[in-house]
Design an enzyme around this catalytic site. Structure first.
Site, PDB file in Angstrom:
ATOM      1  N   ALA A  65       0.862  -1.182   0.000  1.00 41.12           N
ATOM      2  CA  ALA A  65       0.000   0.000   0.000  1.00 41.12           C
ATOM      3  C   ALA A  65       0.899   1.232   0.000  1.00 41.12           C
ATOM      4  O   ALA A  65       2.065   1.164   0.409  1.00 41.12           O
ATOM      5  CB  ALA A  65      -0.900  -0.008   1.228  1.00 41.12           C
ATOM      6  N   GLY A 109       0.713  -5.094   1.072  1.00 39.24           N
ATOM      7  CA  GLY A 109      -0.530  -5.165   0.303  1.00 39.24           C
ATOM      8  C   GLY A 109      -0.336  -5.812  -1.059  1.00 39.24           C
ATOM      9  O   GLY A 109      -1.277  -6.375  -1.613  1.00 39.24           O
ATOM     10  N   GLU A 112      -0.597  -9.406  -0.371  1.00 40.92           N
ATOM     11  CA  GLU A 112      -2.010  -9.674  -0.027  1.00 40.92           C
ATOM     12  C   GLU A 112      -2.892  -9.655  -1.269  1.00 40.92           C
ATOM     13  O   GLU A 112      -3.808 -10.470  -1.417  1.00 40.92           O
ATOM     14  CB  GLU A 112      -2.494  -8.648   1.002  1.00 40.92           C
ATOM     15  CG  GLU A 112      -1.826  -8.843   2.358  1.00 40.92           C
ATOM     16  CD  GLU A 112      -2.052  -7.680   3.312  1.00 40.92           C
ATOM     17  OE1 GLU A 112      -1.916  -6.510   2.878  1.00 40.92           O
ATOM     18  OE2 GLU A 112      -2.358  -7.924   4.487  1.00 40.92           O
ATOM     19  N   GLU A 132       5.240  -5.234   6.996  1.00 40.96           N
ATOM     20  CA  GLU A 132       4.554  -4.148   7.713  1.00 40.96           C
ATOM     21  C   GLU A 132       5.186  -3.870   9.071  1.00 40.96           C
ATOM     22  O   GLU A 132       5.232  -2.737   9.533  1.00 40.96           O
ATOM     23  CB  GLU A 132       3.063  -4.486   7.889  1.00 40.96           C
ATOM     24  CG  GLU A 132       2.239  -4.370   6.616  1.00 40.96           C
ATOM     25  CD  GLU A 132       2.215  -5.634   5.765  1.00 40.96           C
ATOM     26  OE1 GLU A 132       3.069  -6.523   5.979  1.00 40.96           O
ATOM     27  OE2 GLU A 132       1.336  -5.722   4.885  1.00 40.96           O
TER      28      GLU A 132
END
Ligand code: DAK
Length: 258
Positions: A65, A109, A112, A132
């Protein structure tokens, strides 16, 4: 429809979505994820498309992200606007198969997002990770849940707690990735797989995908019961009739592609 952060094309009955923010290693901004969701919607609604591919660039599928976009968020604001949540789920809810074709970094992300697809074909330079923890957060788009189901507790804990990256061969060994190919063969391999799927009877493909997805959401007994009913429901459908007639007649089946 013009897109700013992705490119979208079709190859016969296969849709291809390419993440396209190379200068930011395809960091997944809200605007980019909105576009991905729109493209998935469009392919889902297009009878000519039977399967899709989600891919990125040579250096990065997606490095996570967009950290610069989210760094000043506070909880009440993130909660109120349901921060980047809704659009992220779109891929996971697609009823038509989506293959992730991953080269380079698939981090946070990005990892993911790849795991939300139905399976992952990786280039041998792919690197997967949930880093993260290195920026003071934890995975927020299913990383702690999907990664654990795919690779088991020990490996998932290792990835999530240390933040280390996993190379493509390790990812294949532990079941995160279905196949590894050289970077120059990545799209060809993904397109061949997607086309093969898209050429089967559409309803049968959707039923098969739904059933494998169900394995992650229910007990074994309920999953098997549901599979039995789904299996029985396919008898008398055009796909079953044509598939079995063609086998008996020693000819290639002509499946309905819409
Ligand atoms: N966000 C924003 N920019 C990024 C970025 C990212 N994740 N990753 C890379 N970039 C940018 C860099 O800032 C740099 O920009 P400029 O400085 O040139 O303007 C450019 O891309 C090139 O990156 P580097 O210079 O760092 O390139 P290197 O080859 O040296 O290093 C790297 C590559 C991938 C190792 C490094 O860029 C890196 O560590 N990137 C960050 C990886 C990371 O920590 N990812 C996890 C982010 S957290 C949720 C949904 C999703 C999420 C959470 C919730 N909901 C649905 C609720 C996800 C969270 C995350 O992904």
């Amino acid at each position: 429809m013009p897109y700013e952060h992705i490119t979208v094309e079709t190859r016969d009955n296969v849709g291809v979505i390419t993440l396209n923010r190379p200068k930011a290693l395809n960091a997944l901004s809200g605007a980019l994820m909105n576009e991905v969701a729109e493209a998935v919607d469009a392919f889902e609604g297009d009878d000519a498309i039977g399967a899709s591919i989600l891919t990125g660039g040579e250096k990065a599928f997606a490095a996570g992200a967009d950290i610069k976009e989210m760094k000043d968020k506070v909880y009440m604001e993130a909660y109120r606007e349901d921060f980047i949540t809704a659009k992220w789920e779109r891929i996971a809810h697609s009823r038509k198969p989506i293959i992730a074709a991953v080269a380079g970094y698939a981090l946070g992300g990005g990892c993911e997002l790849a795991m939300m697809c139905d399976f992952i074909i990786a280039a041998d330079n792919a690197k997967f990770g949930q880093p993260e923890i290195t920026i003071g957060i934890i995975p927020g788009a299913g990383g702690t849940q999907r990664l654990t189901r795919f690779v088991g507790k020990s490996k998932a804990m290792d990835m999530v707690l240390t933040g280390r990256m996993m190379e493509a061969d390790e990812a294949e060994r532990c079941g995160l990735v279905s196949r590894v190919v050289s970077p120059d063969r990545l799209m060809e391999e993904a397109l061949t797989a997607a086309k093969r799927i898209a050429d089967y009877e559409r309803n049968t493909v959707m039923a098969a995908k739904e059933m494998v997805d169900r394995a992650y959401e229910t007990t074994l007994a309920e999953g098997i019961r549901f599979e039995r009913r789904m299996f029985q429901s396919l008898f008398g459908t055009p796909g079953q009739v044509e598939g079995m007639d063609a086998f008996a007649d020693k000819r290639r089946p002509k499946f309905n592609r819409s």
